[in-house]
Design a protein around this motif. Structure first.
Motif, PDB file in Angstrom:
ATOM      1  N   GLY A  82       0.805  -1.219   0.000  1.00 13.15           N
ATOM      2  CA  GLY A  82       0.000   0.000   0.000  1.00 13.15           C
ATOM      3  C   GLY A  82       0.833   1.262   0.000  1.00 13.15           C
ATOM      4  N   PHE A  83       2.156   1.104   0.227  1.00 15.86           N
ATOM      5  CA  PHE A  83       3.028   2.280   0.223  1.00 15.86           C
ATOM      6  C   PHE A  83       3.240   2.758  -1.207  1.00 15.86           C
ATOM      7  CE2 PHE A  83       7.079   4.421  -0.216  1.00 15.86           C
ATOM      8  CZ  PHE A  83       7.097   5.297   0.855  1.00 15.86           C
ATOM      9  N   ASN A  84       3.223   4.063  -1.384  1.00 15.40           N
ATOM     10  CA  ASN A  84       3.487   4.662  -2.689  1.00 15.40           C
ATOM     11  C   ASN A  84       4.201   5.976  -2.425  1.00 15.40           C
ATOM     12  OD1 ASN A  84       3.329   6.147  -5.117  1.00 15.40           O
ATOM     13  ND2 ASN A  84       1.470   5.075  -5.732  1.00 15.40           N
ATOM     14  N   ASN A  85       5.403   6.116  -2.984  1.00 12.37           N
ATOM     15  CA  ASN A  85       6.157   7.333  -2.680  1.00 12.37           C
ATOM     16  C   ASN A  85       5.585   8.576  -3.340  1.00 12.37           C
ATOM     17  OD1 ASN A  85       7.019   7.018  -5.331  1.00 12.37           O
ATOM     18  ND2 ASN A  85       9.037   6.221  -4.748  1.00 12.37           N
ATOM     19  N   GLU A  86       4.480   8.408  -4.092  1.00 12.31           N
ATOM     20  CA  GLU A  86       3.798   9.562  -4.675  1.00 12.31           C
ATOM     21  C   GLU A  86       2.465   9.839  -3.994  1.00 12.31           C
ATOM     22  OE1 GLU A  86       3.490   8.856  -8.846  1.00 12.31           O
ATOM     23  OE2 GLU A  86       5.648   8.962  -9.176  1.00 12.31           O
ATOM     24  N   ILE A  87       2.202   9.114  -2.896  1.00 14.33           N
ATOM     25  CA  ILE A  87       0.962   9.343  -2.151  1.00 14.33           C
ATOM     26  C   ILE A  87       0.953  10.773  -1.608  1.00 14.33           C
ATOM     27  CG2 ILE A  87      -0.158   8.775   0.060  1.00 14.33           C
ATOM     28  CD1 ILE A  87       0.305   5.869  -0.528  1.00 14.33           C
ATOM     29  N   GLU A  88      -0.227  11.330  -1.538  1.00 11.09           N
ATOM     30  CA  GLU A  88      -0.397  12.704  -1.075  1.00 11.09           C
ATOM     31  C   GLU A  88       0.241  12.921   0.297  1.00 11.09           C
ATOM     32  OE1 GLU A  88      -4.073  15.761   0.086  1.00 11.09           O
ATOM     33  OE2 GLU A  88      -4.473  13.807  -0.835  1.00 11.09           O
ATOM     34  N   THR A  89       0.980  14.011   0.417  1.00  8.96           N
ATOM     35  CA  THR A  89       1.569  14.374   1.697  1.00  8.96           C
ATOM     36  C   THR A  89       0.645  15.362   2.419  1.00  8.96           C
ATOM     37  OG1 THR A  89       2.812  16.191   0.708  1.00  8.96           O
ATOM     38  CG2 THR A  89       3.909  14.048   0.815  1.00  8.96           C
ATOM     39  N   THR A  90       0.875  15.514   3.700  1.00  9.29           N
ATOM     40  CA  THR A  90       0.083  16.451   4.490  1.00  9.29           C
ATOM     41  C   THR A  90       1.016  17.246   5.381  1.00  9.29           C
ATOM     42  OG1 THR A  90      -0.227  14.833   6.265  1.00  9.29           O
ATOM     43  CG2 THR A  90      -1.889  14.860   4.526  1.00  9.29           C
ATOM     44  N   PRO A  91       0.588  18.399   5.876  1.00  6.27           N
ATOM     45  CA  PRO A  91       1.448  19.220   6.732  1.00  6.27           C
ATOM     46  C   PRO A  91       1.876  18.497   8.010  1.00  6.27           C
ATOM     47  CG  PRO A  91      -0.405  20.501   5.926  1.00  6.27           C
ATOM     48  CD  PRO A  91      -0.683  19.072   5.560  1.00  6.27           C
ATOM     49  N   SER A  92       1.121  17.488   8.425  1.00  5.50           N
ATOM     50  CA  SER A  92       1.403  16.826   9.697  1.00  5.50           C
ATOM     51  C   SER A  92       2.327  15.624   9.576  1.00  5.50           C
ATOM     52  CB  SER A  92       0.089  16.376  10.353  1.00  5.50           C
ATOM     53  OG  SER A  92      -0.573  15.430   9.518  1.00  5.50           O
ATOM     54  N   PHE A  93       2.774  15.286   8.316  1.00 11.85           N
ATOM     55  CA  PHE A  93       3.610  14.100   8.155  1.00 11.85           C
ATOM     56  C   PHE A  93       4.695  14.352   7.122  1.00 11.85           C
ATOM     57  CE2 PHE A  93       4.939   9.806   7.289  1.00 11.85           C
ATOM     58  CZ  PHE A  93       4.751   9.154   8.499  1.00 11.85           C
ATOM     59  N   SER A  94       5.910  13.941   7.443  1.00 14.42           N
ATOM     60  CA  SER A  94       7.042  14.125   6.535  1.00 14.42           C
ATOM     61  C   SER A  94       7.099  12.962   5.553  1.00 14.42           C
ATOM     62  CB  SER A  94       8.352  14.205   7.328  1.00 14.42           C
ATOM     63  OG  SER A  94       8.326  15.264   8.250  1.00 14.42           O
ATOM     64  N   GLY A  95       6.702  13.223   4.302  1.00 12.00           N
ATOM     65  CA  GLY A  95       6.673  12.167   3.299  1.00 12.00           C
ATOM     66  C   GLY A  95       5.259  11.657   3.100  1.00 12.00           C
ATOM     67  N   PRO A  96       5.091  10.603   2.310  1.00 12.44           N
ATOM     68  CA  PRO A  96       3.753  10.045   2.081  1.00 12.44           C
ATOM     69  C   PRO A  96       3.044   9.744   3.403  1.00 12.44           C
ATOM     70  CG  PRO A  96       5.344   9.032   0.615  1.00 12.44           C
ATOM     71  CD  PRO A  96       6.140   9.869   1.567  1.00 12.44           C
ATOM     72  N   ASP A  97       1.843  10.219   3.517  1.00 12.68           N
ATOM     73  CA  ASP A  97       1.092  10.114   4.775  1.00 12.68           C
ATOM     74  C   ASP A  97       0.443   8.737   4.893  1.00 12.68           C
ATOM     75  OD1 ASP A  97      -0.600  10.388   6.955  1.00 12.68           O
ATOM     76  OD2 ASP A  97      -1.131  12.456   6.452  1.00 12.68           O
ATOM     77  N   PRO A  98       0.740   7.980   5.956  1.00 15.21           N
ATOM     78  CA  PRO A  98       0.123   6.659   6.129  1.00 15.21           C
ATOM     79  C   PRO A  98      -1.398   6.701   6.142  1.00 15.21           C
ATOM     80  CG  PRO A  98       1.888   6.983   7.731  1.00 15.21           C
ATOM     81  CD  PRO A  98       1.660   8.306   7.061  1.00 15.21           C
ATOM     82  N   LEU A  99      -1.962   7.829   6.569  1.00 14.56           N
ATOM     83  CA  LEU A  99      -3.417   7.931   6.617  1.00 14.56           C
ATOM     84  C   LEU A  99      -4.039   7.952   5.222  1.00 14.56           C
ATOM     85  CD1 LEU A  99      -3.944  10.503   9.499  1.00 14.56           C
ATOM     86  CD2 LEU A  99      -4.099   8.019   9.594  1.00 14.56           C
ATOM     87  N   LYS A 100      -3.200   8.213   4.199  1.00 16.52           N
ATOM     88  CA  LYS A 100      -3.690   8.240   2.818  1.00 16.52           C
ATOM     89  C   LYS A 100      -3.533   6.877   2.138  1.00 16.52           C
ATOM     90  CE  LYS A 100      -4.496  12.695   2.989  1.00 16.52           C
ATOM     91  NZ  LYS A 100      -5.872  13.240   2.907  1.00 16.52           N
ATOM     92  N   MET A 101      -2.950   5.920   2.846  1.00 16.24           N
ATOM     93  CA  MET A 101      -2.718   4.600   2.266  1.00 16.24           C
ATOM     94  C   MET A 101      -3.925   3.695   2.484  1.00 16.24           C
ATOM     95  SD  MET A 101       1.238   3.976   3.435  1.00 16.24           S
ATOM     96  CE  MET A 101       2.487   5.222   3.100  1.00 16.24           C
ATOM     97  N   PRO A 102      -4.071   2.649   1.672  1.00 13.64           N
ATOM     98  CA  PRO A 102      -5.178   1.711   1.874  1.00 13.64           C
ATOM     99  C   PRO A 102      -5.046   1.016   3.232  1.00 13.64           C
ATOM    100  CG  PRO A 102      -4.120   1.372  -0.257  1.00 13.64           C
ATOM    101  CD  PRO A 102      -3.237   2.289   0.516  1.00 13.64           C
ATOM    102  N   PRO A 103      -6.138   0.510   3.772  1.00 10.91           N
ATOM    103  CA  PRO A 103      -6.071  -0.252   5.022  1.00 10.91           C
ATOM    104  C   PRO A 103      -5.119  -1.441   4.872  1.00 10.91           C
ATOM    105  CG  PRO A 103      -8.347   0.253   4.465  1.00 10.91           C
ATOM    106  CD  PRO A 103      -7.524   0.647   3.282  1.00 10.91           C
ATOM    107  N   VAL A 104      -4.403  -1.772   5.938  1.00 16.10           N
ATOM    108  CA  VAL A 104      -3.407  -2.847   5.851  1.00 16.10           C
ATOM    109  C   VAL A 104      -4.052  -4.194   5.518  1.00 16.10           C
ATOM    110  CG1 VAL A 104      -1.784  -1.698   7.386  1.00 16.10           C
ATOM    111  CG2 VAL A 104      -3.513  -3.228   8.363  1.00 16.10           C
ATOM    112  N   GLU A 105      -5.320  -4.354   5.852  1.00 15.61           N
ATOM    113  CA  GLU A 105      -6.004  -5.602   5.513  1.00 15.61           C
ATOM    114  C   GLU A 105      -6.160  -5.776   4.001  1.00 15.61           C
ATOM    115  OE1 GLU A 105      -7.157  -4.392   9.623  1.00 15.61           O
ATOM    116  OE2 GLU A 105      -7.105  -3.382   7.660  1.00 15.61           O
ATOM    117  N   GLU A 106      -6.021  -4.688   3.263  1.00 14.18           N
ATOM    118  CA  GLU A 106      -6.178  -4.737   1.812  1.00 14.18           C
ATOM    119  C   GLU A 106      -4.830  -4.759   1.077  1.00 14.18           C
ATOM    120  OE1 GLU A 106      -8.603  -1.440   0.688  1.00 14.18           O
ATOM    121  OE2 GLU A 106     -10.262  -1.992   2.029  1.00 14.18           O
TER     122      GLU A 106
END
Length: 234
Positions: free
Chosen positions: A112-136
């Motif tokens: 589910g990691f993608n180095n082009e995933i949207e970043t947010t002001p609260s996280f340095s780099g791809p934001d885990p909250l923007k990634m698919p659920p780990v079950e998927e």
């Protein structure tokens, strides 16, 4: 459930206990990956571990670097990694000749990691909250054997060959050619769970060896490989 900050008050002591537990799990997981690499190295008598690097981001920065100016992921270097095993352990920057080959093993902890995933002001780099659920998502391994077969590949280094190969289409242990760099590649891979089962990696190594014997790259006895290179370890 996706990793996320809780939306209601949490017992911070329990949360930090979870963090300690998580780090211990990661340490044990990485040790298991090291064991798989040792199995692969032992299964190919000509090969020795030569080099590793993070696959999706940078190595941990130098000690004088302010940590929050870099991606948080840079401090988790083995989360996704490329691992090179070369003939006679030649350096990763060594230029290869026609007929020479090496193996690259990629571990990808979370598909589910993608180095082009949207970043947010609260996280340095791809934001885990923007990634698919780990079950998927899945934890993956890919084992790829590259061989130089053409003049365009002569003089290329293992790193150049791997980083030039952008093809994602492959069939199980079927050669696919990479004309742009005069090389070809055999690949196997999939969900890491299957490769952690008893005997699974041994079977994979055996199938690779059989394929190499069929191609004449190895002698009939896998214990006596054809030497297609001299010892150039530096």
């Amino acid at each position: 459930m996706n990793a996320a900050l809780p939306s209601q008050p949490t017992d911070l002591a329990s949360a930090l206990a979870d963090v300690r537990h998580a780090y211990r799990i990661v340490a044990a997981y990485q040790q298991r990956l090291f064991f798989l690499l040792r199995q692969i190295e032992a299964g190919f008598p000509e090969l020795h571990f030569a080099y590793w690097e993070p696959a999706e981001y940078a190595r941990p920065p130098q000690g004088r670097t302010t940590p929050w100016t870099k991606w948080c992921w840079d401090f988790l270097p083995y989360y996704s990694s490329l691992n090179f095993l070369t003939q006679d352990g030649v350096p990763i920057g060594q230029k290869l000749d026609i007929g020479e080959w090496f193996i690259m093993v990629k571990f990808f902890t979370d598909s589910g990691f993608n180095n082009e995933i949207e970043t947010t002001p609260s996280f340095s780099g791809p934001d885990p909250l923007k990634m698919p659920p780990v079950e998927e998502t899945e934890t993956m391994i890919y084992v790829s054997l590259y061989q130089v077969i053409g003049r365009d590949g002569k003089g290329k280094t293992p790193g150049e060959i791997v980083h030039t190969d952008t093809s994602e289409d492959w069939e199980y242990l079927v050669w696919h050619e990479i004309p742009a760099i005069g090389a070809r590649c055999l690949t196997t891979g999939g969900n890491l769970a299957g490769y952690l089962e008893a005997g699974a990696m041994e079977q994979t190594i055996s199938e690779f060896l059989e394929r190499l014997i069929e191609e004449g790259i190895l002698q009939d006895s896998a214990k006596n490989p054809v030497k297609t290179s001299v010892n150039r370890r530096k």
